[in-house]
Design a protein around this motif. Structure first.
Motif, short mmCIF file in Angstrom:
data_model
loop_
_atom_site.label_atom_id
_atom_site.label_comp_id
_atom_site.label_asym_id
_atom_site.label_seq_id
_atom_site.Cartn_x
_atom_site.Cartn_y
_atom_site.Cartn_z
N GLU A 296 -5.49 -0.60 11.53
CA GLU A 296 -6.33 -1.41 11.00
C GLU A 296 -5.72 -1.15 9.22
OE1 GLU A 296 -10.30 -0.35 9.56
OE2 GLU A 296 -9.30 1.03 9.03
N VAL A 297 -5.06 -2.35 8.21
CA VAL A 297 -4.80 -1.63 6.88
C VAL A 297 -5.53 -1.59 5.64
CG1 VAL A 297 -2.54 -2.57 7.89
CG2 VAL A 297 -4.08 -4.32 6.38
N TYR A 298 -5.40 -0.91 4.66
CA TYR A 298 -7.14 -0.90 3.08
C TYR A 298 -5.27 -1.07 2.18
CZ TYR A 298 -9.54 0.01 -0.33
OH TYR A 298 -10.39 0.01 -1.38
N ALA A 299 -5.73 -2.50 1.12
CA ALA A 299 -4.11 -2.04 0.57
C ALA A 299 -5.17 -2.31 -1.28
CB ALA A 299 -3.61 -3.29 0.47
N LYS A 300 -4.55 -2.02 -1.83
CA LYS A 300 -4.53 -2.57 -4.01
C LYS A 300 -3.29 -2.87 -3.73
CE LYS A 300 -8.74 -0.79 -4.35
NZ LYS A 300 -9.87 -1.45 -4.19
N LEU A 301 -3.19 -3.94 -4.44
CA LEU A 301 -1.93 -4.76 -4.73
C LEU A 301 -2.18 -4.83 -6.20
CD1 LEU A 301 -1.50 -7.07 -2.05
CD2 LEU A 301 -0.70 -4.87 -1.94
N ARG A 302 -0.94 -4.85 -6.60
CA ARG A 302 -0.97 -5.08 -9.02
C ARG A 302 0.08 -5.58 -8.96
NH1 ARG A 302 -5.14 -3.37 -7.86
NH2 ARG A 302 -6.70 -1.98 -8.77
N ARG A 303 0.08 -6.26 -10.04
CA ARG A 303 1.12 -6.93 -10.51
C ARG A 303 1.50 -6.12 -12.15
NH1 ARG A 303 2.00 -11.17 -14.48
NH2 ARG A 303 0.19 -11.40 -13.85
N TYR A 304 2.57 -5.28 -12.90
CA TYR A 304 2.37 -4.13 -13.37
C TYR A 304 3.58 -5.49 -14.88
CZ TYR A 304 0.91 -0.12 -11.23
OH TYR A 304 0.01 0.84 -10.56
N ASN A 305 4.63 -6.07 -14.11
CA ASN A 305 5.03 -6.82 -14.89
C ASN A 305 4.33 -8.35 -15.56
OD1 ASN A 305 7.17 -8.18 -16.03
ND2 ASN A 305 9.14 -7.09 -15.59
N SER A 306 4.19 -8.70 -16.65
CA SER A 306 3.62 -10.25 -17.13
C SER A 306 4.95 -11.13 -16.82
CB SER A 306 3.22 -9.92 -18.06
OG SER A 306 3.70 -9.74 -19.26
N GLU A 307 5.55 -10.83 -17.12
CA GLU A 307 7.28 -12.24 -16.99
C GLU A 307 7.09 -12.61 -15.52
OE1 GLU A 307 8.24 -12.89 -19.92
OE2 GLU A 307 6.85 -11.56 -20.49
#
Length: 342
Positions: A201-212
């Motif tokens: 099982e996996v549980y993930a939070k993904l983000r993009r910090y660099n808007s470029e």
């Protein structure tokens, strides 16, 4: 290992330099030719590593050189066509990751190799980093007990905060709709499976910090294993590490078990702390040569030894498809905000 394998290579991009340098140190291998659409760059690489023939057409190279194997060091969207051409000619394959743009295409790639009865190894080199081989040995001898509770890996690359991030080394990173997990996280998936077993099982939070850039550059992922062990991957390419070379171990690892803890430091040092006793350093000498503990050399040496001794590859096609299934579950969890079974 007296026989010499004859190989050809496709690709002269940034990471290819580590492949060519490693092949040059393996006496059981002769690289006959290389291929790339960029003839000038390919000619320069061939000159540096004393490779006799340069092509811009990989099928022509395969037909004329008739190698024992091909090393594919090109972007993932090119892999299937090259694998098809090699497989139908009976040429064995070592192929860089990411294996393919999608799970469906990766399955087709593996099926192609199986259909033509050629051997396929994915060049997944992190598990061959010396610290993981050492840690695997410690776990196999129950150094911190038979039951593993938890592991935590923290990665901070610091190469992704700039407005021109990745331009100097791998500029295509900027346009990848999937970045951190697809390009870097897959290494951790494979290494965690090597150390801890199967993910359920996996549980993930993904983000993009660099808007470029287009893809995610940060992730917090919890993986649950068949044993009940939990592993947390806390990774981003935006913030910086405080070690001299963040690309040596790529971070720090803590493993906790029923009888103690193992720690990997950013300089490659490993310690063991049994419950109730002081922490002690593990005596070993990780290589400082080439990339990340000389893991490219060790990966390719494993390929050669397995070929010559007719032994299985650690990262064969079937094994690697499972890595991609875990990867896809992470993206599904990141999109839905829910745990996903694998």
């Amino acid at each position: 290992m007296k026989k010499k394998l004859k190989g050809v290579c496709v690709g002269v991009g940034y990471f290819a330099q580590f492949h060519y340098e490693a092949w040059a140190r393996i006496p059981e291998v002769e690289i006959l030719a290389l291929c790339d659409l960029r003839l000038e760059e390919a000619t320069e690489v061939a000159r540096k590593w004393e490779i006799g023939v340069v092509y811009t057409d990989f099928e022509k190279m395969l037909d004329e050189q008739k190698p024992d194997f091909i090393d594919i060091i090109t972007p993932p969207q090119t892999h299937l066509d090259i694998v098809k051409a090699a497989a139908k000619r009976g040429v064995n394959i070592i192929c860089q990751k990411p294996l393919a743009p999608s799970l469906e295409e990766a399955r087709g790639l593996v099926e192609t190799a199986e259909k033509h009865n050629v051997r396929l190894m994915i060049h997944e080199n992190w598990r061959f980093q010396p610290w993981y081989r050492q840690i695997k040995s410690l776990l196999d001898t129950n150094e911190i007990g038979e039951q593993l509770f938890y592991a935590y890996f923290r990665m901070r690359m610091g190469d992704g905060w700039q407005s021109d991030a990745y331009m100097d080394r791998q500029p295509y990173f900027r346009d990848m709709p999937r970045l951190l997990i697809y390009e870097t996280g897959i290494h951790f998936i494979d290494t965690f499976r090597y150390l801890f077993g199967e993910v359920v099982e996996v549980y993930a939070k993904l983000r993009r910090y660099n808007s470029e850039i287009k893809g995610e550059d940060a992730a917090l992922v919890q993986l649950t294993f068949e044993s009940g062990q939990m592993v947390c991957l806390d990774a981003n390419r935006y913030n910086e590490s405080n070690v001299t070379n963040s690309r040596y171990t790529f971070g720090e690892l803590l493993i906790e078990g029923s009888e103690g803890s193992i720690r990997l430091q950013g300089d490659g040092g490993i310690t063991v702390q049994p419950l109730g006793l002081p922490e002690r350093a593990v005596s070993y000498e990780p290589s400082k040569h080439s990339f990340a503990g000389d893991c490219v050399y060790q990966t390719q040496l494993h390929f050669v030894r397995s070929m010559l001794l007719d032994q299985p590859f650690e990262t064969n096609g079937a094994w690697y498809l499972r890595n991609i299934e875990v990867q896809e579950a992470i993206y599904e969890s990141g999109a839905s905000g829910l745990p996903v079974s694998v």
